[in-house]
Scaffold this active site. Sequence first.
Site, PDB file in Angstrom:
ATOM      1  N   HIS A   1      -9.690   3.309   1.878  1.00  0.00           N
ATOM      2  CA  HIS A   1     -10.048   2.104   2.620  1.00  0.00           C
ATOM      3  C   HIS A   1     -10.054   0.882   1.712  1.00  0.00           C
ATOM      4  O   HIS A   1     -10.816   0.810   0.749  1.00  0.00           O
ATOM      5  CB  HIS A   1     -11.439   2.302   3.241  1.00  0.00           C
TER       6      HIS A   1
ATOM      7  N   GLU B   1      -5.063   1.957   2.787  1.00  0.00           N
ATOM      8  CA  GLU B   1      -5.259   0.959   3.837  1.00  0.00           C
ATOM      9  C   GLU B   1      -5.582  -0.394   3.218  1.00  0.00           C
ATOM     10  O   GLU B   1      -6.395  -0.487   2.292  1.00  0.00           O
ATOM     11  CB  GLU B   1      -6.410   1.407   4.754  1.00  0.00           C
TER      12      GLU B   1
ATOM     13  N   ASP C   1      -5.568  -4.984   4.302  1.00  0.00           N
ATOM     14  CA  ASP C   1      -5.626  -5.961   5.390  1.00  0.00           C
ATOM     15  C   ASP C   1      -4.789  -7.182   5.016  1.00  0.00           C
ATOM     16  O   ASP C   1      -4.772  -7.590   3.851  1.00  0.00           O
ATOM     17  CB  ASP C   1      -7.068  -6.413   5.618  1.00  0.00           C
TER      18      ASP C   1
ATOM     19  N   HIS D   1      -9.639  -8.922   3.527  1.00  0.00           N
ATOM     20  CA  HIS D   1     -10.247  -8.399   4.747  1.00  0.00           C
ATOM     21  C   HIS D   1     -10.865  -9.493   5.591  1.00  0.00           C
ATOM     22  O   HIS D   1     -10.638  -9.586   6.794  1.00  0.00           O
ATOM     23  CB  HIS D   1     -11.312  -7.349   4.419  1.00  0.00           C
TER      24      HIS D   1
ATOM     25  N   GLU E   1      -3.399  -3.090   8.115  1.00  0.00           N
ATOM     26  CA  GLU E   1      -4.080  -3.721   9.244  1.00  0.00           C
ATOM     27  C   GLU E   1      -3.702  -5.194   9.328  1.00  0.00           C
ATOM     28  O   GLU E   1      -3.913  -5.962   8.377  1.00  0.00           O
ATOM     29  CB  GLU E   1      -5.590  -3.598   9.133  1.00  0.00           C
TER      30      GLU E   1
END
Length: 642
Positions: free
Chosen positions: A256, A283, A285, A298, A358
């Site tokens: 993450h 992952e 962002d 993020h 994301e």
Amino acid sequence: MKTAPRHHPPHRPRRRRTTRATAAGLVGALVTTVTATALTTAAATVPTASAAAAQPGDVVLAETFDDGELPAGWNPVLGDWTVRDGRLVGDAPDGSAPARITFGEPVENYRLDATLRFEDVDNASRWAGAILDVAPDGAVPWWQSILRSTTTAGNGVEIAQRTAANGWNVPYTGSAATDAATGRDVQLSVEVQGADVTSSIDGTPVLEGRIDRTDDGVLGFVLAGATVSIDDVTVTEIEPASWVGDDGELPVTVAHRGYSSVAPENTLAAYASAMRTGAEYVEIDVHTTADGVPVVSHDQTVDRTTDGTGDVALLPSSYLTGLDAGSWFSPAFAAEPLPTFADMLDLMDTGASTMLLEIKGPETSAEVERVVDMIVDAGLEDRVVLQSFDVDALRAAREHAPQIPRGLLRGTLDADPVATAKDLGAVMYNPSANALATRPSVIGDLNAAGIAVMPYTVDSAADWARLTEAGVDGIITNRAGAFIGWKEAQGQVVGPAPAPEPTVAVVSPAEGAEVERGGSVVLAASATDADDVTLTLDGETVENGAVVPAADLALGEHTVVATATGEGGEATAERTVVVTVTAEGLRSRIAAQDVSALQLVLLLGAVDHERWSTLELFVERYVDDEATVERLVEEIDHLAGR
């Protein structure tokens, strides 16, 4: 040179790969083996389907070497390669570069089967095996799956890369139950699905790994310090990998925001650490700046994780890329930059992990398309999965580049998750772990529809076990390395597993943080595998998440201690915070006093000219509240160095 994640011991329970073989693929491979065996009785070289047009189960190459000469299209690159007694024989003396021969056409998903025999070896460390992806002319770099004659050694089997610099990168090693030895036929089978590789010897899987793939890479055989004979070579098209894991497999690891428990989130350092630890997915962002540059962050603002301030969408990239995105996490990461998405694409191409990207909403269609175009231009469509809470972003991505798979993020479960995911063409449905706990039956429903489930953000061993038992396909976690270690341990536990030891961390304040007297101190801790978490400030218990006005604390250093207790024991963490005073802060507090205009001018003038003794006299004369006078005098003395 490209690198890959560190290997995992081959005796672990078979972990779920980023993509997996389906039941149809296994049936196809079985049918192929039977078909190839029948065909080889009729002819040495079997007419096969074109690799470009092949379907799962089709034999794209079958060779028995019964014609007595090298088949057409088999290209010796280095070493002595001949056909003798119905077998391909390769010889490479010890100390020479690896002998190799290439053959076949590019195949993305295939199973290579061959009978291999060590006729002679220069020493027990010499080896031979299959090349999995190499330029047709046999030039470096390439990836290979090999075995030694002493296959039971710790490195008896390997998945390795010969790099562009003619060096070795050996991320995956393991051993087999018995030695290949010399003079004995062994059955080598290598299943390749995209970047995922499983090697088997005599029908038993011995090693898994991930490799880099090229558009025009073909197959081959390779050996060093040995004379080896090869027979009954079959290449079979197999099913494309499925996003849904097989029963009994452990969830894949999704790091993450990178390996965010050991490096500052969404930085190059965090991404590189996640790849090195072996996470199948990383992952991150992405937001778009005011000048249209995708950057990795993020939050909508940069305030929390950098030394800057402001909304990403309103700031130019030149400002954002100059920020320090590491010092907030640790002084060891001082000057770690806020990366652009282009930086991250360059970095991911040095490893084998898949990016779970994301797209933060709301992004315009043009902004989504820009991100998608960057992925396509980098040739990384097969190593990125786009996900978002924003369905409009997913629809824009699907319209612009349908070949890039998509996942749907959810904070709560939809009434019909399968229908929602299918409507968006999503291959993943990734809800919060808390939401999934309310209706875990949706995992089976989604998997039956070919849709994977990877909940977020899960950091405790107890929750890993619960979700694994529920059948999730992946787990999104800040503790990628710990989760990988937990999975390793599942194959080694005899009897009931011991309760995991709790962990605890003070997340606020930052270590050594200085708080101005007019500000406040946020006290917060996070823990895993804990039944209870307590926080103390200078020995006094406070609530987790409490906000304490700095004005209520003495100037100087204060100690925050977090304690987590659970079935597996107790853990503590400690931080210090310093309450200080600045002339600017003191000036603002004096400006707020209920005094006359003339008195305020005198007070502020004394601050501006650093006339501390005069200021102290004015405060005692003009300010009425005794407690306020006492606090202001303390601050004046601090600034005066008294």
